[in-house]
Motif scaffolding. Structure first.
Motif, short mmCIF file in Angstrom:
data_model
loop_
_atom_site.label_atom_id
_atom_site.label_comp_id
_atom_site.label_asym_id
_atom_site.label_seq_id
_atom_site.Cartn_x
_atom_site.Cartn_y
_atom_site.Cartn_z
N THR A 9 -5.34 13.84 -6.55
CA THR A 9 -5.65 12.43 -6.92
C THR A 9 -4.33 11.42 -6.88
N ILE A 10 -4.54 10.57 -6.31
CA ILE A 10 -3.19 9.58 -6.11
C ILE A 10 -3.69 8.48 -7.29
N SER B 231 -3.02 11.04 1.42
CA SER B 231 -3.61 10.07 0.71
C SER B 231 -3.09 8.58 0.47
N ALA B 232 -3.89 7.74 0.24
CA ALA B 232 -3.22 6.28 0.29
C ALA B 232 -3.97 5.46 -0.70
N ILE B 233 -3.20 4.50 -1.56
CA ILE B 233 -3.86 3.93 -2.65
C ILE B 233 -3.24 2.40 -2.57
N GLY C 109 -4.35 -0.50 -6.72
CA GLY C 109 -4.94 0.69 -7.16
C GLY C 109 -6.37 0.84 -7.20
N SER C 110 -7.16 -0.12 -6.71
CA SER C 110 -8.59 0.00 -6.88
C SER C 110 -9.16 0.90 -5.73
N ARG C 111 -8.45 1.08 -4.86
CA ARG C 111 -9.13 1.61 -3.59
C ARG C 111 -8.17 2.93 -3.06
N THR C 112 -8.76 4.11 -2.95
CA THR C 112 -8.05 5.23 -2.56
C THR C 112 -8.64 5.79 -1.35
N THR D 223 0.88 -1.08 0.05
CA THR D 223 0.00 -0.05 0.21
C THR D 223 1.06 1.25 -0.05
N MET D 224 0.53 2.15 -0.64
CA MET D 224 1.35 3.54 -0.70
C MET D 224 0.49 4.58 -0.31
N GLY D 225 1.40 5.26 0.13
CA GLY D 225 0.82 6.52 0.76
C GLY D 225 1.71 7.92 0.49
N TRP D 226 0.94 9.07 0.71
CA TRP D 226 1.66 10.26 0.65
C TRP D 226 1.26 11.14 1.79
N PHE D 227 2.46 11.83 2.31
CA PHE D 227 2.35 12.72 3.57
C PHE D 227 2.93 13.93 3.32
N ARG D 228 2.88 14.93 4.10
CA ARG D 228 3.64 16.20 3.97
C ARG D 228 3.84 16.72 5.42
N GLN D 229 4.67 17.63 5.19
CA GLN D 229 5.18 18.12 6.58
C GLN D 229 5.25 19.64 6.44
N ALA D 230 4.55 20.44 6.90
CA ALA D 230 5.02 22.10 6.82
C ALA D 230 5.83 22.19 7.95
N PRO D 231 6.49 23.43 7.89
CA PRO D 231 7.58 24.03 8.88
C PRO D 231 6.73 24.06 10.24
#
Length: 124
Positions: free
Chosen positions: A69-70, A49-51, A55-58, A33-41
């Motif tokens: 969109t992931i 987001s995660a997929i 790739g059928s579920r997000t 499973t793949m994910g995206w994260f972010r961190q601001a200062p």
């Protein structure tokens, strides 16, 4: 081991778009499973987001739903994050991550491998 390398970050004006890519190497990409994260200062790392493996579920954080969109291409061992209608508050370092779990997890502790991050700056 899985190695992840993000690309596609940069400077963009508010309302603009960017597409991030995260290339994976090492173990079989489609098992994660793949994910995206972010961190601001000055802020904690935030789930975006995660997929699922196929790739059928997000899933998306409310803050980006309808704008980001992931997607993934298992043949290319790559996960993408298409970002539209960017806002100054989207400014952060963006990370991709891989989880061995099947569910679309949002907690960073559930991810096993991380990329080095790519900076996105949205100017007003």
């Amino acid at each position: 081991q899985v190695q992840l390398v993000e690309s596609g970050g940069g400077l963009v004006q508010a309302g603009g778009s960017l597409r991030l890519s995260c290339a994976a190497s090492g173990r079989t990409f489609s098992l994660y499973t793949m994910g995206w994260f972010r961190q601001a200062p000055g802020k904690e790392r935030e789930f975006i987001s995660a997929i699922s493996r196929s790739g059928s579920r997000t899933s998306y954080a409310d803050s980006v739903k309808g704008r980001f969109t992931i997607s993934r291409d298992n043949a290319k061992n790559t996960v993408y994050l298409e970002m539209n209608s960017l806002k100054p508050e989207d400014t952060a370092v963006y990370y991709c991550a891989a989880s061995a779990l099947i569910t679309l997890v949002a907690a960073d502790r559930d991810y096993d491998y991380w990329g080095q991050g790519t900076q996105i700056t949205v100017s007003s």
